[in-house]
Design a protein around this motif. Sequence first.
Motif, PDB file in Angstrom:
ATOM      1  N   ALA A 141       0.835  -1.205   0.000  1.00 27.53           N
ATOM      2  CA  ALA A 141       0.000   0.000   0.000  1.00 27.53           C
ATOM      3  C   ALA A 141       0.867   1.251   0.000  1.00 27.53           C
ATOM      4  O   ALA A 141       0.588   2.220  -0.729  1.00 27.53           O
ATOM      5  N   GLN A 142       1.916   1.258   0.803  1.00 24.37           N
ATOM      6  CA  GLN A 142       2.784   2.428   0.857  1.00 24.37           C
ATOM      7  C   GLN A 142       3.474   2.665  -0.474  1.00 24.37           C
ATOM      8  O   GLN A 142       3.654   3.817  -0.907  1.00 24.37           O
ATOM      9  N   ALA A 143       3.855   1.564  -1.147  1.00 22.53           N
ATOM     10  CA  ALA A 143       4.509   1.697  -2.456  1.00 22.53           C
ATOM     11  C   ALA A 143       3.569   2.339  -3.469  1.00 22.53           C
ATOM     12  O   ALA A 143       3.981   3.194  -4.270  1.00 22.53           O
ATOM     13  N   VAL A 144       2.297   1.946  -3.456  1.00 18.46           N
ATOM     14  CA  VAL A 144       1.304   2.528  -4.366  1.00 18.46           C
ATOM     15  C   VAL A 144       1.133   4.015  -4.083  1.00 18.46           C
ATOM     16  O   VAL A 144       1.101   4.854  -4.994  1.00 18.46           O
ATOM     17  N   ILE A 145       1.017   4.363  -2.795  1.00 22.86           N
ATOM     18  CA  ILE A 145       0.824   5.764  -2.414  1.00 22.86           C
ATOM     19  C   ILE A 145       2.035   6.595  -2.822  1.00 22.86           C
ATOM     20  O   ILE A 145       1.898   7.690  -3.401  1.00 22.86           O
ATOM     21  N   ASP A 146       3.224   6.091  -2.540  1.00 20.65           N
ATOM     22  CA  ASP A 146       4.442   6.831  -2.872  1.00 20.65           C
ATOM     23  C   ASP A 146       4.578   7.036  -4.378  1.00 20.65           C
ATOM     24  O   ASP A 146       4.981   8.116  -4.841  1.00 20.65           O
ATOM     25  N   SER A 147       4.233   6.001  -5.149  1.00 20.22           N
ATOM     26  CA  SER A 147       4.338   6.097  -6.607  1.00 20.22           C
ATOM     27  C   SER A 147       3.417   7.190  -7.154  1.00 20.22           C
ATOM     28  O   SER A 147       3.814   7.983  -8.011  1.00 20.22           O
ATOM     29  N   ALA A 148       2.178   7.216  -6.644  1.00 18.66           N
ATOM     30  CA  ALA A 148       1.224   8.229  -7.111  1.00 18.66           C
ATOM     31  C   ALA A 148       1.694   9.633  -6.740  1.00 18.66           C
ATOM     32  O   ALA A 148       1.598  10.575  -7.535  1.00 18.66           O
ATOM     33  N   ARG A 149       2.217   9.779  -5.541  1.00 13.92           N
ATOM     34  CA  ARG A 149       2.683  11.098  -5.115  1.00 13.92           C
ATOM     35  C   ARG A 149       3.873  11.561  -5.948  1.00 13.92           C
ATOM     36  O   ARG A 149       3.980  12.744  -6.292  1.00 13.92           O
ATOM     37  N   CYS A 150       4.753  10.641  -6.253  1.00 14.10           N
ATOM     38  CA  CYS A 150       5.908  11.001  -7.080  1.00 14.10           C
ATOM     39  C   CYS A 150       5.465  11.480  -8.464  1.00 14.10           C
ATOM     40  O   CYS A 150       6.121  12.328  -9.081  1.00 14.10           O
ATOM     41  N   ALA A 151       4.335  10.925  -8.920  1.00 16.25           N
ATOM     42  CA  ALA A 151       3.809  11.324 -10.223  1.00 16.25           C
ATOM     43  C   ALA A 151       2.939  12.576 -10.126  1.00 16.25           C
ATOM     44  O   ALA A 151       2.377  13.024 -11.132  1.00 16.25           O
TER      45      ALA A 151
ATOM     46  N   GLY B 259     -16.807   2.010   1.934  1.00 13.81           N
ATOM     47  CA  GLY B 259     -15.872   3.102   1.704  1.00 13.81           C
ATOM     48  C   GLY B 259     -15.425   3.791   2.962  1.00 13.81           C
ATOM     49  O   GLY B 259     -15.836   3.455   4.078  1.00 13.81           O
ATOM     50  N   GLY B 260     -14.551   4.756   2.777  1.00 15.71           N
ATOM     51  CA  GLY B 260     -14.050   5.548   3.888  1.00 15.71           C
ATOM     52  C   GLY B 260     -13.737   6.953   3.426  1.00 15.71           C
ATOM     53  O   GLY B 260     -13.426   7.188   2.257  1.00 15.71           O
ATOM     54  N   ILE B 261     -13.834   7.899   4.344  1.00 11.30           N
ATOM     55  CA  ILE B 261     -13.460   9.289   4.071  1.00 11.30           C
ATOM     56  C   ILE B 261     -12.675   9.827   5.255  1.00 11.30           C
ATOM     57  O   ILE B 261     -12.822   9.356   6.386  1.00 11.30           O
ATOM     58  N   ARG B 262     -11.835  10.799   5.001  1.00  8.76           N
ATOM     59  CA  ARG B 262     -11.164  11.528   6.077  1.00  8.76           C
ATOM     60  C   ARG B 262     -11.933  12.825   6.262  1.00  8.76           C
ATOM     61  O   ARG B 262     -11.752  13.787   5.524  1.00  8.76           O
ATOM     62  N   GLU B 263     -12.804  12.826   7.253  1.00  7.93           N
ATOM     63  CA  GLU B 263     -13.732  13.927   7.471  1.00  7.93           C
ATOM     64  C   GLU B 263     -13.045  15.047   8.243  1.00  7.93           C
ATOM     65  O   GLU B 263     -12.151  14.803   9.057  1.00  7.93           O
ATOM     66  N   VAL B 264     -13.447  16.279   7.978  1.00 11.28           N
ATOM     67  CA  VAL B 264     -12.730  17.435   8.498  1.00 11.28           C
ATOM     68  C   VAL B 264     -12.781  17.519  10.017  1.00 11.28           C
ATOM     69  O   VAL B 264     -11.826  17.980  10.660  1.00 11.28           O
TER      70      VAL B 264
ATOM     71  N   CYS C 168      -5.363   4.886   7.150  1.00 16.91           N
ATOM     72  CA  CYS C 168      -3.987   4.982   6.651  1.00 16.91           C
ATOM     73  C   CYS C 168      -3.618   6.444   6.417  1.00 16.91           C
ATOM     74  O   CYS C 168      -4.351   7.166   5.735  1.00 16.91           O
ATOM     75  N   PRO C 169      -2.512   6.913   6.969  1.00 14.68           N
ATOM     76  CA  PRO C 169      -2.103   8.314   6.748  1.00 14.68           C
ATOM     77  C   PRO C 169      -1.989   8.634   5.260  1.00 14.68           C
ATOM     78  O   PRO C 169      -1.404   7.874   4.493  1.00 14.68           O
ATOM     79  N   GLY C 170      -2.592   9.730   4.863  1.00 14.72           N
ATOM     80  CA  GLY C 170      -2.494  10.178   3.482  1.00 14.72           C
ATOM     81  C   GLY C 170      -3.678   9.827   2.619  1.00 14.72           C
ATOM     82  O   GLY C 170      -3.842  10.374   1.526  1.00 14.72           O
ATOM     83  N   ILE C 171      -4.547   8.908   3.084  1.00 16.18           N
ATOM     84  CA  ILE C 171      -5.719   8.538   2.280  1.00 16.18           C
ATOM     85  C   ILE C 171      -6.886   9.454   2.627  1.00 16.18           C
ATOM     86  O   ILE C 171      -7.253   9.607   3.787  1.00 16.18           O
ATOM     87  N   LEU C 172      -7.464  10.054   1.607  1.00 14.73           N
ATOM     88  CA  LEU C 172      -8.602  10.947   1.796  1.00 14.73           C
ATOM     89  C   LEU C 172      -9.922  10.211   1.632  1.00 14.73           C
ATOM     90  O   LEU C 172     -10.834  10.362   2.440  1.00 14.73           O
TER      91      LEU C 172
ATOM     92  N   ASP D 111     -15.157  -2.748  -8.194  1.00 13.84           N
ATOM     93  CA  ASP D 111     -14.737  -1.418  -8.652  1.00 13.84           C
ATOM     94  C   ASP D 111     -14.241  -0.653  -7.442  1.00 13.84           C
ATOM     95  O   ASP D 111     -14.876  -0.685  -6.371  1.00 13.84           O
ATOM     96  N   ALA D 112     -13.116   0.033  -7.578  1.00  6.53           N
ATOM     97  CA  ALA D 112     -12.540   0.736  -6.440  1.00  6.53           C
ATOM     98  C   ALA D 112     -11.911   2.044  -6.882  1.00  6.53           C
ATOM     99  O   ALA D 112     -11.353   2.146  -7.974  1.00  6.53           O
ATOM    100  N   LEU D 113     -12.027   3.049  -6.014  1.00 12.05           N
ATOM    101  CA  LEU D 113     -11.434   4.353  -6.248  1.00 12.05           C
ATOM    102  C   LEU D 113     -10.830   4.844  -4.938  1.00 12.05           C
ATOM    103  O   LEU D 113     -11.520   4.907  -3.916  1.00 12.05           O
ATOM    104  N   VAL D 114      -9.556   5.179  -4.948  1.00 11.83           N
ATOM    105  CA  VAL D 114      -8.875   5.702  -3.768  1.00 11.83           C
ATOM    106  C   VAL D 114      -8.295   7.067  -4.123  1.00 11.83           C
ATOM    107  O   VAL D 114      -7.651   7.232  -5.166  1.00 11.83           O
ATOM    108  N   THR D 115      -8.543   8.047  -3.262  1.00  9.79           N
ATOM    109  CA  THR D 115      -8.028   9.397  -3.447  1.00  9.79           C
ATOM    110  C   THR D 115      -7.125   9.752  -2.275  1.00  9.79           C
ATOM    111  O   THR D 115      -7.447   9.445  -1.116  1.00  9.79           O
ATOM    112  N   LEU D 116      -6.018  10.407  -2.570  1.00  6.85           N
ATOM    113  CA  LEU D 116      -5.057  10.802  -1.545  1.00  6.85           C
ATOM    114  C   LEU D 116      -5.265  12.250  -1.128  1.00  6.85           C
ATOM    115  O   LEU D 116      -5.843  13.045  -1.866  1.00  6.85           O
ATOM    116  N   GLU D 117      -4.791  12.571   0.057  1.00  4.37           N
ATOM    117  CA  GLU D 117      -4.881  13.954   0.536  1.00  4.37           C
ATOM    118  C   GLU D 117      -3.935  14.848  -0.271  1.00  4.37           C
ATOM    119  O   GLU D 117      -2.916  14.402  -0.781  1.00  4.37           O
TER     120      GLU D 117
END
Length: 713
Positions: free
Chosen positions: A486-496, A605-610, A683-687, A707-713
């Motif tokens: 999971a961390q590798a996926v997150i890091d790859s997206a952020r690098c891009a 699903g999940g959300i990071r609520e304000v 998970c830190p960084g997941i919105l 079907d899945a959709l993950v968005t980062l902060e």
Amino acid sequence: MKVKPALECFFNPEGCAVVGASRDPSKPGHQVLKAMMQAGYRGSLFAVNPGEREIMGLECYPDISSIPGPVELAVMCAPLRVLDSFVVDMQQRARTRGDLGGVVCTTAGFAEEGTLEGVARQEALARACREVSVRLMGPNCIGVIDTLNGVDTTFLLGTDYQQGGISVISQSGAIGAWLVQSWSTHAAPVGFSKFVSLGNTADVDVREVLEYLKEDESTRVIGMYLEGVRDGRGLVETMGKVAREKTVLVLKTGRTLQGVEAARSHTGAMAGQDRIWDSAFRQHGVVRVQTVEDLLDSLRAFDRLPDPPNDRVFVLTHAGGPGVYSVDFFSSWEGMGMATVSPDTKDALRSMLPPIAAVCRPEGHTDMTASATARQFGQAVNLLMADEGVGGTVFLYFPTAHMGAEEVVNFILREMELPLKKPFLPTLMVGKWVREGRRILEESGIPTFNNPERAGKTFLNMCRRVATRSGAMRERPPTAPVPGAAQAVIDSARCAGRRALTEPESARLLESYGVPVAPWGVAKTAEEALAVARRVGYPVAVKVVSPGIPHKSDAGCVRLNIAGDEDLSEAVGQVLEAGSRVPGASIHGVLVQSMVKGVAEVILGGIREVVFGPVVMVGLGGLLAEIWNDASFRLAPLLPEEAQEMVEEVKSMAVLNGLRGMTPGDKTALFHAVQAVSQAAACPGILEIDVNPLVVLEEGKGVLAVDALVTLE
């Protein structure tokens, strides 16, 4: 030397100075001084006003620094124009005498005005207090009442200082006044322990007061009025810790959809902050009430009455219409129902009451009719209170010319076994004709009501407290370490430079947390797609892979139920062509995924609520998710039992139980998936995480994310 508890200086101060004391009865400085006297404050009380020599028999001092005796609490009632001189005086007293522990600032003109000047003024006051280790309550508050220690820094009208086990925290002084003054007007004034008006919470906040009341031996039940907080998660977690030992009831306003930061996914669209508050309260064993009347009534009941042994209520009356009316709406409320008594109890009622009495017609209701005597009232109540099938009794009395309320309640008390073993909720209607009867009962420790709705809602709230108590007792689970994949996926997206993960990336992240995904593969050409399809097995779905196209169906970038090689090649070309028409979208290829059919589809699903941080949701899945809006929410991460409770709350999940010959679904696997997504949501960084649909297979065969959709902060 005994160390005082935190905040004790506000509730039991050694010496109190009222700054801005006044002879004018219309001024807060006069009203607070008078309130302290009427409350019976036993410490030294000082009046501070440089323009007066004596007020209400007290010598006046020009400032608190000149007061010879101990001053542990200062109540600031003076106009805003003297704030600067008060701050200098306050700091001088704290530095030279070391006795000042707290300041209650009733003065307005701070951050509540919404101006830069007001905010700066408040920050300066709070900073000045911190510099000399003086705690600040307010500003813009009415402070505290403590009936045990005779403290009242408020300017409320006609407070009755009857002692009891209720304590109240209010973000609104006016709502607090509504509660306290309502109790003072009862036939027998309602006793309470403490009242706290927090105002702008520049220093002392809700959580600190809750923690103080948790340790306060005189407080048995805590009522709260909340409008808004910055850290909802921290607050409800504190409430939960308190609710392990004491009942916590809250009236929370602001029932809007505001506060959700992201709403691109189904999860975000379905989440309103108010429904998250609902779920968070329930998760932590806190009872939410809907109106001020609910709060008033339920606090009295929790202070005076035992918990109900079950959620079944019995309505006993001598007035036909009110009884039918009550049974009608009691039966419609989720969380309580009508009681069924034993045959012996029914026989005893029939033999005791007039022949025309309607006994248990329907179940949970008896109309004794107007022929019943006061003695029969008392005997019937005693029978019902002893029946194991009755969780509580709502007694409806309507005054008549031949039988007064006093006579009836005296017979009831004569027959009743005290202390009560279950709730008895006498409802005496109406007004002045029953006031004396209500006084007799309330002085005996039994709360009374003036209409059946209020009695019924109070019993319902008591049932909810029993049902949610286990939530308060649970230790919250830690957030799981982030899996390497999971961390590798997150890091790859952020690098891009991307916030949205592609569906293959989202699938890999979910799989790393233990969420099964329908067999899939990525292809860049039709030939590669054929190889994937033959591996995962027809029929398959083909979806474009692009971080710029989160909702692929809306863009025409999905083809379903492809059964063979020829159709697959055509489908690949179609979705790639459709994707190329989306402005700015970068196409990474296509995802080929096995089509799966199951018992039901859910959205997970999940959300990071304000306000709350990570939140998880489960509900009805597929395209109708937002239409039906049948979903359950919790703060993430979850315990296993909480994941199960979430699923069971969703009404549409009944299809998984094998209704009317339908195949049962694998609920156990669904529970595991809900818990797994709750960990991923934390998970830190997941919105946001949106799994829609998650297909629930037959019992014992698991679940599969389609079907899945993950968005980062």
